[in-house]
Design a protein around this motif. Structure first.
Motif, PDB file in Angstrom:
ATOM      1  N   ASN A   1      -9.262  49.932 -52.540  1.00  0.00           N
ATOM      2  CA  ASN A   1      -8.138  49.435 -51.692  1.00  0.00           C
ATOM      3  C   ASN A   1      -8.030  50.443 -50.595  1.00  0.00           C
ATOM      4  O   ASN A   1      -7.700  50.469 -49.453  1.00  0.00           O
ATOM      5  CB  ASN A   1      -7.157  49.018 -52.209  1.00  0.00           C
ATOM      6  N   LEU A   2      -7.845  51.669 -51.062  1.00  0.00           N
ATOM      7  CA  LEU A   2      -7.204  52.851 -50.322  1.00  0.00           C
ATOM      8  C   LEU A   2      -8.182  52.919 -49.142  1.00  0.00           C
ATOM      9  O   LEU A   2      -7.825  53.626 -48.103  1.00  0.00           O
ATOM     10  CB  LEU A   2      -6.883  54.119 -51.382  1.00  0.00           C
ATOM     11  N   ARG A   3      -9.454  52.948 -49.518  1.00  0.00           N
ATOM     12  CA  ARG A   3     -10.414  53.428 -48.390  1.00  0.00           C
ATOM     13  C   ARG A   3     -10.684  52.156 -47.470  1.00  0.00           C
ATOM     14  O   ARG A   3     -10.852  52.454 -46.359  1.00  0.00           O
ATOM     15  CB  ARG A   3     -11.797  53.734 -49.248  1.00  0.00           C
ATOM     16  N   LEU A   4     -10.399  50.918 -48.055  1.00  0.00           N
ATOM     17  CA  LEU A   4     -10.718  49.609 -47.188  1.00  0.00           C
ATOM     18  C   LEU A   4      -9.554  49.754 -46.017  1.00  0.00           C
ATOM     19  O   LEU A   4      -9.866  49.232 -44.975  1.00  0.00           O
ATOM     20  CB  LEU A   4     -10.474  48.413 -47.963  1.00  0.00           C
ATOM     21  N   ASP A   5      -8.537  50.470 -46.703  1.00  0.00           N
ATOM     22  CA  ASP A   5      -7.358  50.134 -45.509  1.00  0.00           C
ATOM     23  C   ASP A   5      -7.656  51.074 -44.128  1.00  0.00           C
ATOM     24  O   ASP A   5      -7.250  50.478 -43.001  1.00  0.00           O
ATOM     25  CB  ASP A   5      -6.230  50.995 -45.909  1.00  0.00           C
ATOM     26  N   ALA A   6      -8.766  51.781 -44.329  1.00  0.00           N
ATOM     27  CA  ALA A   6      -9.093  52.633 -43.010  1.00  0.00           C
ATOM     28  C   ALA A   6     -10.088  51.736 -41.991  1.00  0.00           C
ATOM     29  O   ALA A   6      -9.912  51.990 -40.968  1.00  0.00           O
ATOM     30  CB  ALA A   6     -10.019  53.835 -43.479  1.00  0.00           C
ATOM     31  N   PHE A   7     -10.906  50.680 -42.564  1.00  0.00           N
ATOM     32  CA  PHE A   7     -11.749  50.011 -41.834  1.00  0.00           C
ATOM     33  C   PHE A   7     -12.073  48.436 -42.065  1.00  0.00           C
ATOM     34  O   PHE A   7     -12.514  47.752 -41.223  1.00  0.00           O
ATOM     35  CB  PHE A   7     -13.196  50.442 -41.969  1.00  0.00           C
ATOM     36  N   ALA A   8     -11.180  48.048 -42.924  1.00  0.00           N
ATOM     37  CA  ALA A   8     -10.934  46.700 -43.340  1.00  0.00           C
ATOM     38  C   ALA A   8      -9.732  46.442 -43.777  1.00  0.00           C
ATOM     39  O   ALA A   8      -9.495  45.660 -44.919  1.00  0.00           O
ATOM     40  CB  ALA A   8     -12.172  46.167 -44.247  1.00  0.00           C
ATOM     41  N   PRO A   9      -8.328  46.390 -42.943  1.00  0.00           N
ATOM     42  CA  PRO A   9      -7.311  46.352 -43.736  1.00  0.00           C
ATOM     43  C   PRO A   9      -6.896  44.934 -44.073  1.00  0.00           C
ATOM     44  O   PRO A   9      -5.971  44.464 -44.826  1.00  0.00           O
ATOM     45  CB  PRO A   9      -6.432  47.040 -42.834  1.00  0.00           C
TER      46      PRO A   9
END
Length: 248
Positions: free
Chosen positions: A58-66
């Motif tokens: 989730n922390l990483r998704l926030d950058a490209f798929a929020p």
């Protein structure tokens, strides 16, 4: 070492040998008595670790798929099998899984991201695996005018490098109501709009597990966003009408 290299060796949460020992034993002792006797292992080495993996993703998704962020407890799929319509009555799945649908489309068949991990391998997927008739019709209608964009997405270097080619379970001929000679004819026959990437099970035991999953999610994110443009137009009311349960 540049920024890309530093990310590739980032330490992240992962599963343990005990995780896989539990799942391997569960294949042979798939019953409630054994599971309850070993529930403490499930809670610490499977459930807790899976929730940590999801939080890290989730922390990483926030950058490209929020728009696909989902609380870990909701993203994690239950280990209990639905045996109501299955000849196989074993009560538990022998893998761990999670999904990230588009926010607002959770109950209407939107495209999203999926992760499954177990002893026999890791599966990373994205798209719409088995869209219902209204959803599939909406995708096909959209492809009539946007097939070139779809082809570009499928041919993107990160997709080609990290995912398997689209199989799609295609029809033998053009679907009813769609032109057989259209430039998008091959795409119109596709019935499953999900792409898959597979890793060995041991990948889930390494510090780079989350990195590997996120790299594939990021590569496939443009495809997921593309599919959700037409899928967002299929409302619950339209689905029910198409299924004959009520009139629009």
């Amino acid at each position: 070492m540049d920024g890309r290299d530093r990310r590739s060796v980032q330490v992240g949460p992962h599963f343990s040998e005990q995780t896989f020992d539990f799942l391997e034993e569960l294949e042979h002792r798939n019953n409630r008595e054994w599971f309850e006797e070993h529930r403490s292992v499930y809670e610490t080495e499977l459930k807790a670790r899976m929730l940590e993996v999801i939080d890290a993703i989730n922390l990483r998704l926030d950058a490209f798929a929020p728009d696909y962020l989902r609380p870990a407890p909701k993203a994690m799929l239950r280990i209990y099998r639905d045996v109501r319509f299955s000849n196989d009555k074993t009560p538990y799945k022998t893998h761990l899984a999670a999904n990230w649908p588009r926010q607002g489309l959770e109950k209407t068949g939107g495209a999203g991201f999926f992760l499954q991990a177990g002893v026999h391998g890791v599966m990373v997927a994205a798209g719409a695996y088995s869209p219902g008739s209204p959803q599939l019709h909406a995708i096909r209608e959209y492809l009539l005018d946007h097939h070139d964009e779809m082809r570009s997405l499928l041919a993107a270097p990160p997709v080609v490098r990290l995912a398997e080619p689209l199989e799609g379970r295609p029809l033998l001929r053009a679907p009813k109501g769609f032109p057989a000679e259209h430039p998008a004819a091959d795409l119109l026959r596709v019935r499953s709009w999900a792409l898959f990437a597979r890793l060995p099970g041991d990948a889930a035991l390494t510090d780079g597990f989350v990195d590997a999953v996120v790299a594939r999610f990021e590569a496939l994110a443009p495809l997921v966003d593309f599919l959700n443009i037409p899928l967002a137009t299929v409302t619950p009311l339209e689905r029910e009408a198409a299924a004959g349960r009520r009139r629009a």
